[in-house]
Each structure stands twice: as structure tokens, then as C-alpha cells.
Design an enzyme around this catalytic site. Sequence first.
Site, PDB file in Angstrom:
ATOM      1  CB  CYS A 189      25.311  78.333  14.824  1.00 34.27           C
ATOM      2  SG  CYS A 189      24.424  76.821  15.226  1.00 34.27           S
TER       3      CYS A 189
ATOM      4  CB  CYS B 188      26.097  73.326  18.460  1.00 33.87           C
ATOM      5  SG  CYS B 188      25.108  73.572  17.028  1.00 33.87           S
TER       6      CYS B 188
ATOM      7  CD  GLU C  30      26.802  59.952  26.394  1.00 35.73           C
ATOM      8  OE1 GLU C  30      27.409  60.744  26.682  1.00 35.73           O
ATOM      9  OE2 GLU C  30      25.562  59.155  26.449  1.00 35.73           O
TER      10      GLU C  30
ATOM     11  CB  CYS D 268      27.783  75.392  14.091  1.00 40.97           C
ATOM     12  SG  CYS D 268      27.740  75.681  15.916  1.00 40.97           S
TER      13      CYS D 268
ATOM     14  CG  ASP E 107      21.220  61.074  25.336  1.00 43.65           C
ATOM     15  OD1 ASP E 107      22.422  61.064  25.787  1.00 43.65           O
ATOM     16  OD2 ASP E 107      20.231  61.644  25.797  1.00 43.65           O
TER      17      ASP E 107
ATOM     18  CB  CYS F 183      23.944  76.780  19.021  1.00 44.82           C
ATOM     19  SG  CYS F 183      25.635  76.937  18.533  1.00 44.82           S
TER      20      CYS F 183
ATOM     21  CG  ASP G 149      17.466  64.195  26.624  1.00 45.68           C
ATOM     22  OD1 ASP G 149      18.343  64.586  26.873  1.00 45.68           O
ATOM     23  OD2 ASP G 149      16.285  63.951  26.885  1.00 45.68           O
TER      24      ASP G 149
HETATM   25 ZN   LIG Z   1      25.741  75.684  16.552  1.00 42.98          ZN
END
Ligand SMILES: [Zn+2]
Length: 372
Positions: free
Chosen positions: A350, A329, A276, A332, A192, A348, A357
Amino acid sequence: MMRGMAQAVKRAYKYRFYPTPGQAAELGRTFGCVRLVYNKALQERTRAYTLDGHRVSYEQSSAALTAWKQTEELGFLNEVSSVPLQQALRHLQAGFANFFAKRAKYPVFKSRKKSRASAEYTRSGFRWREGRLWLAKMDGPLDIVWSRPLPEGAEPSTVTVSKDAAGRWFVSILVEEKIRPLDPAGSAVGVDAGITALVTFSAGEKVANPRHERTDRRKLAKAQRALARKAKGSANRAKARITVARVYARIADRRRDHLHKLSTRLVRENQTVVIEDLTVRTMVKNHSLARAISDASWRELRSMLEYKTQWYGRELVVVDRWFPSSKLCSACGALQEAMPLNVRTWECACGAVHDRDVNAAKNILAAGLADK
Ligand SMILES: [Zn+2]
């Protein structure tokens, strides 16, 4: 490509050198003639193309150059080596070929101020003996600072001499080398691009910007402010411009060195490197100096990874520009609505807690492996 087979690649080695006053004068004249020939040939090609849709060939440009040399007005073109002048016409030819193939914009004129002064010599324009380099029309060899050795027994095929805005002289020597691919590695990495850290790996490591860069950037900003205060056309302004160019050149050199080490390490340690597409970042409208420098390094890192993965039998995967690497995320797969730039860590629904990063790098890796 068969694993383990060495392939021949062309590689450029760039060094500083210190010309004698005579060499500096000769090169200055050569740069001027190269620019003149390039611009004049461009003008003639443009006229032929716009007036009657005629495409001028390299041979026709070359014949025109011979004719110019016979006129009284342009007779001085005979005083410099003809090799760099021919090379300027070859570059122009390549520029037009790219334009007609829709790979590039229409070639533009070389300006004394904006374009880098350079001259390219092919085999007939220089002599190479026992590690010493003589250019055509010069009495002695160049005083080159061999900051790293040329490969054993290397035979240069092209030599390019240039002078940058800071007044430093460089010679770039192109040699053919045999490169053997590395043994296959098991691992893959997602990378990244950042601003605070230069890059972050999917395994969690952050690679910082080069040492001294903060200090150098402050010096650059200071030099730029000083330049802005100087009166246009004054001797002090010219001096201040050189100071800016010097600081900028130092930042660029340290960056390049740092990027070479980083790209070599990534390619050595991993079979697959996933990055990327840069253009995703240009969507962020931020014209700060830090941003400009980090964007330029990212482009440079990408091009180094492109050729090094190819040299060493590795793979580079570039993830689509629209991929929401920061908002996803990695545990999940839930997509967050927004992820402002100032958010460095987040949790998150979850329950996973992410470093922004590292999470992005993990997503980039997953997307790259899924794409394969
Ligand atoms: Zn998550």
C-alpha cells in the site's frame, strides 16, 4: 472502584543491610532451621499424602514442629526465633493449597545451594521503633541502608531477611499504604517488547535498555568463562561463582530500577496500556543471554504494570499470544507472509513504510482497543 477513593495496598520496600558478626551467625542458623523445618514438614506431608491420601493441615504441621523441638535430635530448633519457622509452615501450607487447586506444581525441597536463604518475621518476631528494626533474638537493631524512605508513619506488618548468592544481605519490609488513583487520562498506548530496544511505544518512541548494560553483559560473559575454567570444588571456583553472582545482581538491580521508572511513566501518562502476551516470544528458539535477560525483564515489566494500573485506576489489556503484530500493516491491514527477525524496516504494497517495532506497537494498541 469509585474514582478518587484511596485504597489500602500492601507494598514491600527492600533495602540492603550490614549485619554484625553475631547477627550474621544468628541469621545463618535461622536460615538453616527454616530450610530444615520446611523440608521435614514437606516430607511428612508427602508421606501422608502418598501412603493414605491424607492431607495434612497447617495445625498438624505446627503440632509436629512442637514435637520435634522436644526431641534431643532437633532440640536446637529452640535456639532460633520460632516466628520464621511457623512462617515456613504457612508458606508450605499455601504451596499445597495452590497445588490442590491446580494453580501450582507439587512443592519442592529447599536446597542449600539453589534456593535463596531467607527468613520471614511477622509482627511478634520483630520490634519497630522510631525507624529502627530489631529482630527476635538479636541484641541490636539492623544496620539498614535507607536508599529510599519508608512512607511517613508506616507500620511494618512483615519483615523478610535474605542473603543472595553474591553474599549481600537484604531486608524487605511490608507496609500498608493508602494509594489514591490518578485523575483519568485520555490516551492509550501499545507497547512492543524488543531486544535491541527494551520497548517501543505505538507513538513511535523507543526506550533503550539501561545504561551500562552492554558493558555489564560483557563482564558477565567474561566472569562466566572464568568460572567454567576453574576446577570443580576448588576455592578459586567458589570465588569465581561469587563474581558471576555479583555482576548478575548488578544487572538485575539496574534493570529493576529502569523498569520501575518505565512502568510508572506508562501508567501516569495513559489510561489504557496494551501489551502482548509474553508466550508468543518463547516460540522463537533462541537461548542467548540477551534473550534470557530481555524475557525476564518483560515478565517483570508486565507484573509491575499489572499492580500499578490497579493501584492508580488505569487499565492493562493483554493481547492474545497468537496475534501477528509484526506481520500486519498498521496502515492498510494487509498480512505479510513472513517477517524475519533481521528485517528492521519494510514497505507494504500500500506504500506505507514501517519501522518494524513501531508498526507492531501500533497493531498491539489497535487490537487491545478492539478487544475491550
Ligand atoms: Zn499496507
